[in-house]
Every structure is written in C-alpha cells, then in structure tokens.
Design a protein around this motif. Structure first.
Motif, mmCIF file in Angstrom:
data_model
loop_
_atom_site.group_PDB
_atom_site.id
_atom_site.type_symbol
_atom_site.label_atom_id
_atom_site.label_comp_id
_atom_site.label_asym_id
_atom_site.label_seq_id
_atom_site.Cartn_x
_atom_site.Cartn_y
_atom_site.Cartn_z
ATOM 1 N N GLU A 105 -8.159 7.165 -0.363
ATOM 2 C CA GLU A 105 -7.458 6.088 -1.066
ATOM 3 C C GLU A 105 -6.410 6.642 -2.029
ATOM 4 O O GLU A 105 -5.316 6.083 -2.147
ATOM 5 N N GLN A 121 -3.549 7.804 0.174
ATOM 6 C CA GLN A 121 -2.792 6.661 0.691
ATOM 7 C C GLN A 121 -1.889 6.070 -0.382
ATOM 8 O O GLN A 121 -0.755 5.685 -0.114
ATOM 9 N N ALA A 122 -2.392 6.011 -1.606
ATOM 10 C CA ALA A 122 -1.576 5.495 -2.709
ATOM 11 C C ALA A 122 -0.397 6.433 -2.981
ATOM 12 O O ALA A 122 0.717 5.976 -3.224
ATOM 13 N N ASP A 164 1.015 8.320 -0.770
ATOM 14 C CA ASP A 164 1.924 8.139 0.369
ATOM 15 C C ASP A 164 2.753 6.870 0.178
ATOM 16 O O ASP A 164 3.936 6.837 0.490
ATOM 17 N N THR A 165 2.138 5.820 -0.357
ATOM 18 C CA THR A 165 2.871 4.587 -0.639
ATOM 19 C C THR A 165 3.973 4.874 -1.649
ATOM 20 O O THR A 165 5.098 4.401 -1.504
ATOM 21 N N GLU A 166 3.647 5.674 -2.661
ATOM 22 C CA GLU A 166 4.651 6.056 -3.658
ATOM 23 C C GLU A 166 5.753 6.895 -3.007
ATOM 24 O O GLU A 166 6.861 6.951 -3.506
ATOM 25 N N SER A 167 5.428 7.540 -1.896
ATOM 26 C CA SER A 167 6.401 8.374 -1.175
ATOM 27 C C SER A 167 7.004 7.613 -0.005
ATOM 28 O O SER A 167 7.442 8.203 0.974
ATOM 29 N N HIS A 168 6.962 6.279 -0.072
ATOM 30 C CA HIS A 168 7.572 5.393 0.927
ATOM 31 C C HIS A 168 6.930 5.499 2.308
ATOM 32 O O HIS A 168 7.604 5.412 3.313
ATOM 33 N N ARG A 169 5.621 5.716 2.324
ATOM 34 C CA ARG A 169 4.839 5.771 3.572
ATOM 35 C C ARG A 169 5.455 6.696 4.614
ATOM 36 O O ARG A 169 5.592 6.368 5.772
ATOM 37 N N SER A 170 5.804 7.867 4.181
ATOM 38 C CA SER A 170 6.427 8.844 5.070
ATOM 39 C C SER A 170 5.406 9.719 5.780
ATOM 40 O O SER A 170 5.760 10.504 6.640
ATOM 41 N N GLY A 191 5.431 11.202 -5.888
ATOM 42 C CA GLY A 191 4.259 10.417 -5.496
ATOM 43 C C GLY A 191 2.985 10.957 -6.122
ATOM 44 O O GLY A 191 2.158 10.200 -6.632
ATOM 45 N N ILE A 245 0.507 9.084 -9.049
ATOM 46 C CA ILE A 245 -0.920 8.865 -8.795
ATOM 47 C C ILE A 245 -1.760 9.540 -9.874
ATOM 48 O O ILE A 245 -2.727 8.955 -10.371
#
Length: 123
Positions: free
Chosen positions: A59, A62-63, A65-71, A78, A82
């Motif tokens: 988790e 994943q958070a 990665d979301t901060e990294s624009h789901r790359s 990112g 977190i």
C-alpha cells in the motif's frame, strides 16, 4: 561476532539489482535503507498491526507510485511525499532518499526512479 549478526549486517549491504545478481551498496545507502525499513515497520506496527507486513508495504508503494503518476516507478518526489505522510520525514533525510534513488534507481525520462518490484524488495 555471531553468525546471525553477520548475516543481518551483510544483508544490509546488498540489494537485488536483477533476479540473478546482487549489487554492493555504499555504507550511506545501506544505512538509509535500514532507516527506511525501520520507518515503514514502525508505521506498520502503529497503523496496520492487524495486517500482514507485505500488505502495508504494498500500500505504501502503491501510494508512492500514485505520487509518481502511476508510472510503475518510484521517484524521489513520490518517496519523499509518502515518507512525510507516514511521519517519517524526520527519520529519513532528503540525502538518504537521494542515496537510495541514485544507487538503486534507473534513469527514466531524465529522472532517476526505482521500479515498484525493486522497491518492494528493498522494503
């Protein structure tokens, strides 16, 4: 020095670079990884005590990665966001994060980042 300590101590200086090889890390990066693991474990104990450690780590990644624009990759930005969100920004410095990203990351679009799978292994 007992065998258990040597094994733990030496494992802090290695991280999987690829499935078939290992990369030796600098002392600064090994220490930064240790701080990162400790911070994540402290957060897990306080907030995910009923969950498996792997779920908490996934988790967090994943958070990030979301901060990294789901790359599919974790950037320095990112990871910094977190760590701030889990209250670990005082334990892990920007220099620690930079060491981890620079030694274990890969260049992608002119920015150093770590693939999610590698970050999960690091944690």
């Amino acid at each position: 020095m007992n065998a258990g300590y040597r094994t733990l101590h030496s494992s802090l200086y290695r991280a999987k670079a690829t499935p078939s090889s290992a990369k030796m890390l600098s002392t600064k990066t090994a220490d930064a990884i240790h701080k990162l693991r400790s911070a994540v474990e402290n957060y897990r104990i306080q907030n995910f005590s009923e969950e498996l450690p792997s779920r908490c780590k996934k988790e967090i990644i994943q958070a990030a990665d979301t901060e990294s624009h789901r790359s599919g990759r974790i950037t320095m930005t990112g990871l910094e966001k977190i760590l701030k969100n889990i209250g670990a920004s005082q334990q892990i410095t920007k220099e620690d994060i930079k060491n981890i990203i620079n030694e274990l990351g890969e260049s992608s679009n002119s920015e150093q980042s770590i693939p999610i799978e590698k970050m999960l292994h690091i944690l």
